[in-house]
Design a protein around this motif. Structure first.
Motif, PDB file in Angstrom:
ATOM      1  N   MET B   1     104.257   9.532 -73.936  1.00 36.35           N
ATOM      2  CA  MET B   1     103.307  10.394 -73.223  1.00 36.35           C
ATOM      3  C   MET B   1     103.673  10.499 -71.743  1.00 36.35           C
ATOM      4  O   MET B   1     104.185   9.562 -71.152  1.00 36.35           O
ATOM      5  CB  MET B   1     101.901   9.802 -73.356  1.00 36.35           C
ATOM      6  N   THR B   2     103.361  11.613 -71.164  1.00 40.50           N
ATOM      7  CA  THR B   2     103.699  11.794 -69.756  1.00 40.50           C
ATOM      8  C   THR B   2     102.602  11.222 -68.871  1.00 40.50           C
ATOM      9  O   THR B   2     101.492  10.972 -69.317  1.00 40.50           O
ATOM     10  CB  THR B   2     103.857  13.299 -69.432  1.00 40.50           C
ATOM     11  N   GLU B   3     102.973  11.065 -67.630  1.00 35.12           N
ATOM     12  CA  GLU B   3     101.992  10.526 -66.700  1.00 35.12           C
ATOM     13  C   GLU B   3     100.989  11.581 -66.271  1.00 35.12           C
ATOM     14  O   GLU B   3     101.307  12.751 -66.128  1.00 35.12           O
ATOM     15  CB  GLU B   3     102.722   9.965 -65.463  1.00 35.12           C
ATOM     16  N   LEU B   4      99.769  11.156 -66.075  1.00 33.35           N
ATOM     17  CA  LEU B   4      98.696  12.061 -65.670  1.00 33.35           C
ATOM     18  C   LEU B   4      98.367  11.711 -64.223  1.00 33.35           C
ATOM     19  O   LEU B   4      98.007  10.580 -63.926  1.00 33.35           O
ATOM     20  CB  LEU B   4      97.488  11.818 -66.578  1.00 33.35           C
ATOM     21  N   ILE B   5      98.519  12.662 -63.357  1.00 34.89           N
ATOM     22  CA  ILE B   5      98.359  12.446 -61.916  1.00 34.89           C
ATOM     23  C   ILE B   5      98.777  11.037 -61.478  1.00 34.89           C
ATOM     24  O   ILE B   5      98.036  10.299 -60.844  1.00 34.89           O
ATOM     25  CB  ILE B   5      96.921  12.769 -61.407  1.00 34.89           C
ATOM     26  N   GLY B   6      99.991  10.685 -61.872  1.00 37.02           N
ATOM     27  CA  GLY B   6     100.585   9.441 -61.404  1.00 37.02           C
ATOM     28  C   GLY B   6     100.059   8.193 -62.069  1.00 37.02           C
ATOM     29  O   GLY B   6     100.327   7.083 -61.624  1.00 37.02           O
ATOM     30  N   ILE B   7      99.283   8.357 -63.156  1.00 28.33           N
ATOM     31  CA  ILE B   7      98.753   7.163 -63.800  1.00 28.33           C
ATOM     32  C   ILE B   7      99.209   7.138 -65.250  1.00 28.33           C
ATOM     33  O   ILE B   7      99.072   8.126 -65.967  1.00 28.33           O
ATOM     34  CB  ILE B   7      97.217   7.162 -63.729  1.00 28.33           C
ATOM     35  N   SER B   8      99.724   6.009 -65.683  1.00 29.37           N
ATOM     36  CA  SER B   8     100.243   5.950 -67.045  1.00 29.37           C
ATOM     37  C   SER B   8      99.088   5.918 -68.027  1.00 29.37           C
ATOM     38  O   SER B   8      98.069   5.260 -67.782  1.00 29.37           O
ATOM     39  CB  SER B   8     101.108   4.701 -67.224  1.00 29.37           C
ATOM     40  N   PRO B   9      99.225   6.646 -69.124  1.00 31.34           N
ATOM     41  CA  PRO B   9      98.148   6.682 -70.111  1.00 31.34           C
ATOM     42  C   PRO B   9      97.832   5.278 -70.645  1.00 31.34           C
ATOM     43  O   PRO B   9      96.671   4.983 -70.930  1.00 31.34           O
ATOM     44  CB  PRO B   9      98.668   7.570 -71.232  1.00 31.34           C
ATOM     45  N   GLN B  10      98.852   4.427 -70.763  1.00 34.09           N
ATOM     46  CA  GLN B  10      98.591   3.067 -71.246  1.00 34.09           C
ATOM     47  C   GLN B  10      97.560   2.373 -70.371  1.00 34.09           C
ATOM     48  O   GLN B  10      96.603   1.783 -70.860  1.00 34.09           O
ATOM     49  CB  GLN B  10      99.884   2.216 -71.241  1.00 34.09           C
ATOM     50  N   LEU B  11      97.782   2.471 -69.066  1.00 31.57           N
ATOM     51  CA  LEU B  11      96.864   1.825 -68.129  1.00 31.57           C
ATOM     52  C   LEU B  11      95.472   2.441 -68.249  1.00 31.57           C
ATOM     53  O   LEU B  11      94.465   1.744 -68.294  1.00 31.57           O
ATOM     54  CB  LEU B  11      97.396   1.975 -66.696  1.00 31.57           C
ATOM     55  N   LEU B  12      95.479   3.772 -68.334  1.00 33.97           N
ATOM     56  CA  LEU B  12      94.194   4.468 -68.406  1.00 33.97           C
ATOM     57  C   LEU B  12      93.405   4.034 -69.633  1.00 33.97           C
ATOM     58  O   LEU B  12      92.247   3.623 -69.541  1.00 33.97           O
ATOM     59  CB  LEU B  12      94.443   5.977 -68.444  1.00 33.97           C
ATOM     60  N   PHE B  13      94.049   4.065 -70.804  1.00 30.58           N
ATOM     61  CA  PHE B  13      93.340   3.715 -72.027  1.00 30.58           C
ATOM     62  C   PHE B  13      92.941   2.246 -72.036  1.00 30.58           C
ATOM     63  O   PHE B  13      91.866   1.889 -72.518  1.00 30.58           O
ATOM     64  CB  PHE B  13      94.181   4.058 -73.267  1.00 30.58           C
ATOM     65  N   ALA B  14      93.830   1.414 -71.506  1.00 31.84           N
ATOM     66  CA  ALA B  14      93.510  -0.014 -71.476  1.00 31.84           C
ATOM     67  C   ALA B  14      92.257  -0.246 -70.645  1.00 31.84           C
ATOM     68  O   ALA B  14      91.377  -1.020 -71.029  1.00 31.84           O
ATOM     69  CB  ALA B  14      94.682  -0.812 -70.903  1.00 31.84           C
ATOM     70  N   GLN B  15      92.159   0.448 -69.510  1.00 33.10           N
ATOM     71  CA  GLN B  15      90.982   0.253 -68.660  1.00 33.10           C
ATOM     72  C   GLN B  15      89.727   0.871 -69.266  1.00 33.10           C
ATOM     73  O   GLN B  15      88.630   0.348 -69.105  1.00 33.10           O
ATOM     74  CB  GLN B  15      91.224   0.813 -67.252  1.00 33.10           C
ATOM     75  N   VAL B  16      89.896   1.986 -69.971  1.00 33.04           N
ATOM     76  CA  VAL B  16      88.746   2.566 -70.662  1.00 33.04           C
ATOM     77  C   VAL B  16      88.236   1.579 -71.706  1.00 33.04           C
ATOM     78  O   VAL B  16      87.030   1.380 -71.864  1.00 33.04           O
ATOM     79  CB  VAL B  16      89.111   3.918 -71.320  1.00 33.04           C
ATOM     80  N   LEU B  17      89.182   0.913 -72.384  1.00 32.35           N
ATOM     81  CA  LEU B  17      88.774  -0.068 -73.395  1.00 32.35           C
ATOM     82  C   LEU B  17      88.046  -1.243 -72.747  1.00 32.35           C
ATOM     83  O   LEU B  17      86.982  -1.655 -73.202  1.00 32.35           O
ATOM     84  CB  LEU B  17      89.995  -0.563 -74.178  1.00 32.35           C
TER      85      LEU B  17
END
Lengths: 247, 295
Positions: B1-17
């Motif tokens: 997956m590509t980065e979304l406004i400089g944030i990796s999706p892995q980090l994003l989903f991990a923090q949402v979790l």
């Protein structure tokens, strides 16, 4: 009515003392509201408590239910001394209470309000009977309590205690602030309750509503019973009553 | 997956979790607080301590009695619920006609005492509680790694919350509770034993806190101060949702957990204060809270 009327009361029933209040004093916090009330109600009787605002009618009714801060004296319901009992145990002696402010729960639907009070005795009206008696309530049964009109709320407040099998009803100011057509409908309901042998104590501001129906009127002033008028004395004592009740 | 406004999706989903997990605890805890506040008009400051006691119950049970996680999930809420019944019957009932402040101080004092006792007995450092075998491991979802236990916590919390919501909003028992919240005296005058209802409600509310404590044991360490660190945020959740609103407590709890998680991704500096910022804004715009009845 489709339902069978209750069997007529026998003479022994009629002399049965449903309520005897002796030397009742009641207090809200520091204020002493009732100063020695005495009254009796026999089974199947309809009795009114008359008086001006603040005279102590509502407090008398609330005292019977145990809803004042403190009370002393004696309140015998159905042969049981209740002056030291908590409200839920008093209610279970078969009392249905319709409060002055109607007490419709805003967060409950009309039908939830109707079904809320638990069954106290057998022989209460069924939902069908109640909807026959109060057709408006059937149409509004899904409505939120807070969305009902004043008249509908009053109907509901009476209807829900008829479901419980209570045979002794305390009706506090049920006609207050309602349109004449609704007062008329309530008059028909109260007449039916009397025919069915319910024992009823009503607080009223004037004898216009309950005068023709009641067996006896107690006039309350400054927290005391100042006059007791039997139904047959109503005409002869009308002037006296009016002088007590005039503002 | 590509980065979304400089944030990796892995980090994003991990923090949402992580946010959802925290939100699950906020929801269960604030639900109990809301139910207690609704009927008893008590701001239960010992709620965090009950959550801690629940976690300790499961740890002690496993350590000394060989009681496994699944049994603890039932037993700890029952034990803490009974403690709650006793607290209400012997302490809170005596001051029910006094000002709010008295029950607030009493429950706060109880929380301090309970924490003190557990510090004395077990020290301040945390005790480890293993993840039950059945929920060990994780699933690779492709875009992120999902630990099974964490998924279970969110699912269990959501199921419990909506079961409680259903009980309160759709059953006869719940109708008594809602009516009691509005006008207790009248409910009692209909013949319902309101003092007993208050007693059971308090026991049930703190039992929910203990349930959250058991869920939390394998994620956070079981420590005497685990409750006091979460309870302040939970109070903010209750205020945002609207005091006494059941649905408000659930949705706000989960929602704020996620907001907190997202803040950690986008602007980590305020992640510890974002809930209080939201609280301030909500109080300015809707003083009764998002789901509270505006008067």
């Amino acid at each position: 009515m489709q339902s069978q009327p209750k069997a007529p009361l026998s003479e022994s029933d009629k002399s049965y003392e449903q309520l005897r209040i002796s030397d009742l004093h009641a207090y809200y916090g520091e204020s002493h509201v009732l100063h020695g009330i005495d009254l009796q109600v026999r089974r199947g009787e309809m009795v009114t408590l008359l008086g001006r605002n603040g005279a102590g009618r509502t407090t008398t009714i609330r005292s019977i239910m145990g809803l004042v801060d403190r009370r002393s004296g004696s309140i015998v319901v159905n042969g049981t001394e209740t002056v030291h009992m908590s409200p839920h145990r008093i209610a279970r002696l078969g009392i249905g209470y319709c409060p002055e402010e109607r007490g419709i729960f805003a967060s409950l639907s009309a039908e939830e309000n109707l079904n809320l009070p638990p069954t106290l005795r057998s022989g209460g009206m069924s939902l069908e009977e109640i909807y026959e008696l109060f057709p408006n309530l059937k149409d509004r049964r899904k409505s939120q309590g807070s969305k009902l009109s004043g008249g509908e709320q009053q109907m509901l407040a009476i209807a829900r205690i008829l479901r419980t099998g209570a045979n002794f009803l305390l009706l506090d100011e049920i006609t207050e602030g309602l349109a004449p057509v609704i007062v008329e409908a309530l008059g028909r309901v109260v007449r039916l309750l009397k025919e069915r042998g319910y024992t009823v104590v009503m607080a009223e501001q004037s004898f216009a509503f309950a005068g023709p129906l009641a067996d006896r009127h107690y006039v309350i002033e400054h927290g005391q019973v100042v006059e007791c008028v039997e139904a047959h004395e109503l005409d002869s004592k009308r002037d006296l009553l009016e002088s007590y009740l005039s503002v | 997956m590509t980065e979304l406004i400089g944030i990796s999706p892995q980090l994003l989903f991990a923090q949402v979790l992580v946010g959802l997990i925290n939100g699950a605890f906020y929801a269960v805890l604030s639900l109990g607080l809301a139910v207690i506040f609704g009927l008893l008009n008590i701001i239960n400051f010992s709620h965090g301590a009950m959550y801690m006691v629940g976690a300790f119950c499961s740890w002690l049970g496993m350590q000394y009695l060989g009681i496994n996680y699944w049994a603890a999930l039932i037993l700890a809420p029952v034990v803490v619920g009974v403690i709650g019944l006793l607290i209400e019957r012997t302490l809170l009932r005596r001051i029910q006609h006094e000002d709010h402040l008295y029950s607030l101080l009493l429950t706060f004092g109880l929380a301090l005492m309970l924490e003190g006792i557990f510090v004395e007995l077990f020290g301040v450092s945390g005790q480890r509680y293993p993840v039950p075998d059945l929920l060990n491991g994780g699933i690779n979802l492709g875009f992120m790694f999902l630990p099974i236990y964490r998924a279970w916590v969110v699912a269990a919390a959501v199921v419990v919350c909506f079961t409680v919501w259903y009980l309160i909003e759709r059953t006869k028992l719940g109708a008594y509770l809602r009516a009691g919240t509005e006008n207790q005296a009248l409910v009692q005058a209909f013949g319902i034993n309101v003092p007993m209802m208050r007693n059971l409600t308090y026991g049930f509310g703190v039992g929910l806190a203990a349930f959250a404590g058991v869920l939390a044991a394998p994620i956070y360490s079981v420590a005497p101060h685990m409750g006091s660190s979460i309870i302040i945020v939970v109070f903010a959740v209750v205020v945002i949702g609207g005091m006494g609103s059941v649905l408000g407590a659930i949705i706000t709890g989960l929602g704020l957990g996620v907001i907190e998680g997202l803040t950690r991704v986008f602007y980590a500096e305020i992640s510890n204060t974002v809930i209080f910022i939201v609280m301030a804004i909500v109080l300015l715009l809707r003083p009764a809270g998002l789901f509270g009845r505006q008067s």
